[in-house]
Design an enzyme around this catalytic site. Structure first.
Site, PDB file in Angstrom:
ATOM      1  N   HIS A 291     -13.911  -1.941   0.435  1.00 36.29           N
ATOM      2  CA  HIS A 291     -14.131  -2.087  -1.006  1.00 36.29           C
ATOM      3  C   HIS A 291     -15.445  -1.404  -1.372  1.00 36.29           C
ATOM      4  O   HIS A 291     -16.135  -1.816  -2.292  1.00 36.29           O
ATOM      5  CB  HIS A 291     -14.167  -3.570  -1.410  1.00 36.29           C
ATOM      6  CG  HIS A 291     -12.885  -4.287  -1.118  1.00 36.29           C
ATOM      7  ND1 HIS A 291     -12.595  -4.801   0.116  1.00 36.29           N
ATOM      8  CD2 HIS A 291     -11.802  -4.548  -1.899  1.00 36.29           C
ATOM      9  CE1 HIS A 291     -11.384  -5.370   0.086  1.00 36.29           C
ATOM     10  NE2 HIS A 291     -10.895  -5.231  -1.118  1.00 36.29           N
TER      11      HIS A 291
ATOM     12  N   GLU B 102       0.814  -1.227   0.000  1.00 38.73           N
ATOM     13  CA  GLU B 102       0.000   0.000   0.000  1.00 38.73           C
ATOM     14  C   GLU B 102       0.842   1.269   0.000  1.00 38.73           C
ATOM     15  O   GLU B 102       0.672   2.146  -0.821  1.00 38.73           O
ATOM     16  CB  GLU B 102      -0.937   0.018   1.207  1.00 38.73           C
ATOM     17  CG  GLU B 102      -1.984  -1.066   1.184  1.00 38.73           C
ATOM     18  CD  GLU B 102      -2.675  -1.207  -0.156  1.00 38.73           C
ATOM     19  OE1 GLU B 102      -2.787  -0.231  -0.883  1.00 38.73           O
ATOM     20  OE2 GLU B 102      -3.094  -2.331  -0.455  1.00 38.73           O
TER      21      GLU B 102
END
Lengths: 433, 399
Positions: free
Chosen positions: A223, A149
């Site tokens: 998500h 990330e």
């Protein structure tokens, strides 16, 4: 993290189950909106027994070549192909991921400096938006970045800023907008400010960051997010959200070519569920311009991305309530006759203030719908400007239908995301006020 | 062995980068530098220009004439030596203590003063950024910004862009500077990783000066400095004596040759010592003894070492030193006094350059709002009246 992503990749199947659920909300029949300007699909008779709009059958989608070529605001980049009134241009049936892929292909073929990169883009992307591009344009132009990330998301943004600072075209992908936050520093402190802080000597106008956003039915906390509101204070950036394949292609090409860094948020549930006839030649749609999808005179319903389709369903429920909601307490007879104006904001920053104000001054009522939480959301900004500019014209308080100020809990999603019933209730309450 | 070229051993042994092998530091300036007279003198003179500027600008900050300043004291060899090892058209992304690169490339004293004073000659930021945030496309020096380490992944992108540019491929690399404190940021990880995996001709140049504001390097990392991280990313790495201008020069020359030829990154860690305070907002004697600083200045002074090298070859003497010091003092003071008299950019520049293309409605409105307030109050509200007089045209274009 990767496992989660693979899981989320199955979201393409979600649309169907979501649609089933959406239909399940009401077994009733919706028909044309009372008193609205007919659009293409409305010219076709409804199926026997009628149908409730869903994404797949939405009247907002342009499913014939003729209507696709008449999309408002289309700006062709190439000469007409024939002398016929529509220029002889061709369209092809595409869903939204195919339209994005089409736009990326055009960007790569018309601009030698353009590169496309991000996590897993080389094999085609977890949402298939970059299928075949690496094979067609080579690994130097379409490539993966390492998958962590901090390094990839912030790195992707930083790397893209470097490319763009050299005058090249950098099209970066952040795999989910939920993971854009590690890049917040590069986007807000760097990309947004480089032109200003260098006295106009440097700029990163060639940077476009694409990222899938919004809910998908089972995305849970990471998500499902709609982070567009976090970027409102980052003057120097543009933020764009398309609603359909035609929009995705035209707005993405406009974003790539805009002289400013753009965050392009693609509602992921629409990747497969929205299908249109998309012009195959090179065209753009204007940024910072909203689009009126349904003309009305009694209430302005303003949103962007996925909720447009939920709004469409709510409008149908308003004009023709399902049996369970036909009681006067739910949808009063007067309200059923209301002419609702549906607006797609399309660009979140800088947003089309003039267009919105013109509409609200005409209708006197405004309901804003977005998936992100209410507090500090885009709706707050719009509501403040509207009350300032339309104070004497407003017949009711501006109402916001948003996600709650909680994270997106997995098993609670149906009660978190603004659904058709909540939008219907907001319209009724605003009309009755 | 999948994913590794390591030999196989039956002995369980945890590798310790510190005690098993410390990366040695490369040094030249004990006498054997191969370098021509004019070039060596240029290095020394540009190194000496840094303290000449630092002394004046540090003091005028103390007098409140500029808002902020950061000196390069102690790092003159690292900055000028590295600039000398680059081609002047290589792209440079700095942190903030690399003004010397611009001086090496001929950035004028007026331009230095313009930026620090934020006057109408500050084309680098139009008076929008704090002092020492220089930038100049003509000098291939990307505008400095305050957030630490953000330039590191950007530099990987700039290197990649150079590789893709037919006009510059094989000719230029990117040089990115950062301190050892900034190397603790996630952006360092991102930049090293991206440059090595994607093949970007970028030279990562770490000025390890022992302190990140008050934090000593010992509290910054537990490994063998920054250099030991390079091999972990598959990046060719060297540690150089950062107070040895010729060692830095040689290392950078070779690093850029390799980076360009192979389209790969290189990491250089220059070990040095931050002699000055972190900035004008810092009193470093709150966290380190004055005697330690004085010792460093005496025992390992990059300027003295370079000067001794020149004197050993008969290329420099006391008279040359005095002449240079007087010249710099006059030039720097003259440039400051001149810059001090200049006005700022027009006030309207507050609102420009946020976006390219047409100014969006919200900025136009806000500019008009300020304009209306100025019309209403600027003649009666002293603080505004006084401030407006500092802008070109006294803010008339806003009225």
């Amino acid at each position: 993290m990767h496992g989660l992503r693979q899981h989320a990749q199955t979201s393409r199947f979600v649309s169907r189950s979501t649609l089933r659920t959406l239909r399940g909300v009401s077994a009733c029949q919706g028909r044309r909106y009372a008193g609205t300007t007919p659009t293409e699909a409305q010219e076709k008779p409804p199926p026997a027994g009628g149908e409730l709009p869903s994404i797949a059958t939405s009247k907002l989608l342009r499913v014939t070549r003729e209507t696709a070529l008449k999309s408002p605001g289309l700006m062709w980049t190439s000469e007409p192909e024939s002398a016929s009134p529509d220029g002889g241009r061709e369209t092809r049936k595409m869903n939204m991921y195919q339209a994005v892929r089409d736009a990326l292909g055009i960007a790569l073929s018309t601009d030698e400096s353009a590169v496309v990169f991000g996590e897993d883009v080389a094999f085609g992307g977890v949402f298939r938006c970059t299928m075949g591009l690496a094979q067609e344009y080579g690994k130097e132009r379409v490539f993966n970045t390492p998958l962590t990330e901090q390094a990839s998301t912030n790195g992707i943004a930083g790397f893209g800023i470097g490319l763009a600072a050299m005058g090249q075209t950098a099209i970066a992908e952040i795999q989910f907008s939920d993971y854009i936050f590690p890049a917040f520093d590069q986007l807000v402190n760097e990309a947004a400010k480089i032109r200003y802080r260098s006295g106009g000597q440097f700029n990163v106008g060639g940077l476009t960051v694409r990222t899938p956003c919004m809910s998908v039915g089972h995305g849970g906390l990471y998500h499902s997010q709609s982070p567009e509101g976090f970027f409102l204070g980052a003057s120097g950036l543009k933020v764009v959200v398309p609603r359909s394949p035609i929009q995705a292609k035209g707005l993405l090409l406009a974003s790539i070519r805009d002289p400013n860094p753009v965050i392009f948020m693609e509602p992921k549930i629409l990747y497969r569920s929205s299908v249109e006839q998309v012009p195959i030649s090179d065209y753009t749609l204007p940024l910072s311009k909203m689009e009126t999808l349904v003309r009305g005179s009694d209430l302005t319903l303003l949103t962007w991305g996925t909720p447009l389709y939920t709004c469409e369903m709510a409008m149908s429920m308003l004009s023709s309530p399902p049996p369970s909601l036909q009681g006067e307490d739910f949808v009063p007879r007067d309200a059923r006759k209301a002419n609702i104006e549906l607006i797609d904001l399309r660009t979140i920053l800088p947003w089309d203030m003039e267009g919105v104000i013109e509409s609200v001054n005409r209708t006197g009522r405004l309901v804003i719908v977005h998936e992100a939480g209410r507090t500090g959301g885009v709706g707050a900004e719009i509501a403040a400007e509207v009350q300032k500019r339309c104070f004497l014209k407003l017949a009711a308080p501006v109402k916001r239908v948003c996600g709650w100020d909680t994270p997106v809990g997995l098993q609670y999603e149906k009660f978190y995301i603004p659904d058709a019933l909540r939008i219907l209730d907001a319209m009724v309450e605003t009309l009755k006020y | 062995m999948p994913n590794s070229a390591s030999p196989v051993t039956t002995e369980l042994h945890f590798f310790d980068a510190v005690s098993d092998k410390v990366i040695p530091a490369y040094r030249v300036l004990d006498g054997n530098g191969q370098i021509g007279e004019a070039f060596a003198r240029k290095i020394y003179e540009k190194m000496s220009l840094l303290p000449a500027l630092d002394n004046v600008l540090y003091n005028v900050q103390r007098q409140g004439k500029i808002s902020f300043y950061m000196t390069t004291h102690g790092e003159e060899a690292a900055v000028i030596g590295s600039a000398a090892g680059l081609d002047d058209t290589d792209e440079v992304m700095g942190q903030y203590r690399e003004m010397g690169v611009l001086l090496w490339r001929g950035f004028s004293l007026n331009a230095i003063m313009g930026q620090c004073l934020g006057n109408e000659e500050d084309s680098g930021t139009k008076g929008r950024q704090m002092p020492v945030h220089f930038g100049s496309p003509a000098h291939h020096f990307h505008t400095i910004s305050s957030p630490l380490a953000t330039q590191i992944p950007q530099a990987a992108g700039v290197g990649y862009a150079l590789k893709r540019d037919p006009a510059r491929r094989g000719k230029n690399c990117t040089m990115v500077y950062f301190g050892e404190g900034a190397a603790s940021e996630g952006d360092f990880h991102a930049g090293m990783l991206l440059a090595s995996v994607l093949g970007s001709p970028t030279v990562f140049f770490c000025r390890n000066n022992g302190f990140a504001i008050s934090t000593p390097a010992a509290e910054q990392y537990a490994g063998d400095g920054i250099a030991s991280r390079g091999p972990g990313y598959g990046v060719k790495t060297v540690r150089v004596d950062g107070n040895d201008a010729l060692a830095v020069l040689a290392a950078v020359r070779e690093a850029r040759r390799y980076a360009i030829a192979e389209s790969k990154p290189v990491l250089i860690e220059a070990t040095t010592y931050r002699v000055g305070h972190h900035s004008t907002s810092d009193d470093s004697f709150a966290y380190r003894p004055r005697s330690e600083v004085e010792n460093w200045k005496k025992t390992d002074n990059p300027l003295w070492r370079m000067r001794r090298f020149l004197e050993g070859r008969g290329w420099w003497d006391e008279a040359a030193e005095q002449e240079m010091k007087d010249r710099y003092k006059n030039e720097v003071l003259a440039a400051f006094r001149r810059g001090e008299t200049l006005k700022r950019h027009p006030l309207g520049e507050l609102f420009t350059d946020v976006y390219g293309g047409e100014m969006p409605w919200h900025l136009k409105e806000q500019r008009d709002e300020l304009s209306a307030l100025l019309k209403k109050y600027s003649n009666v509200w002293e603080p505004w009246k006084k401030e407006l007089a500092k802008f070109q045209g006294n803010g008339k274009e806003m009225l």
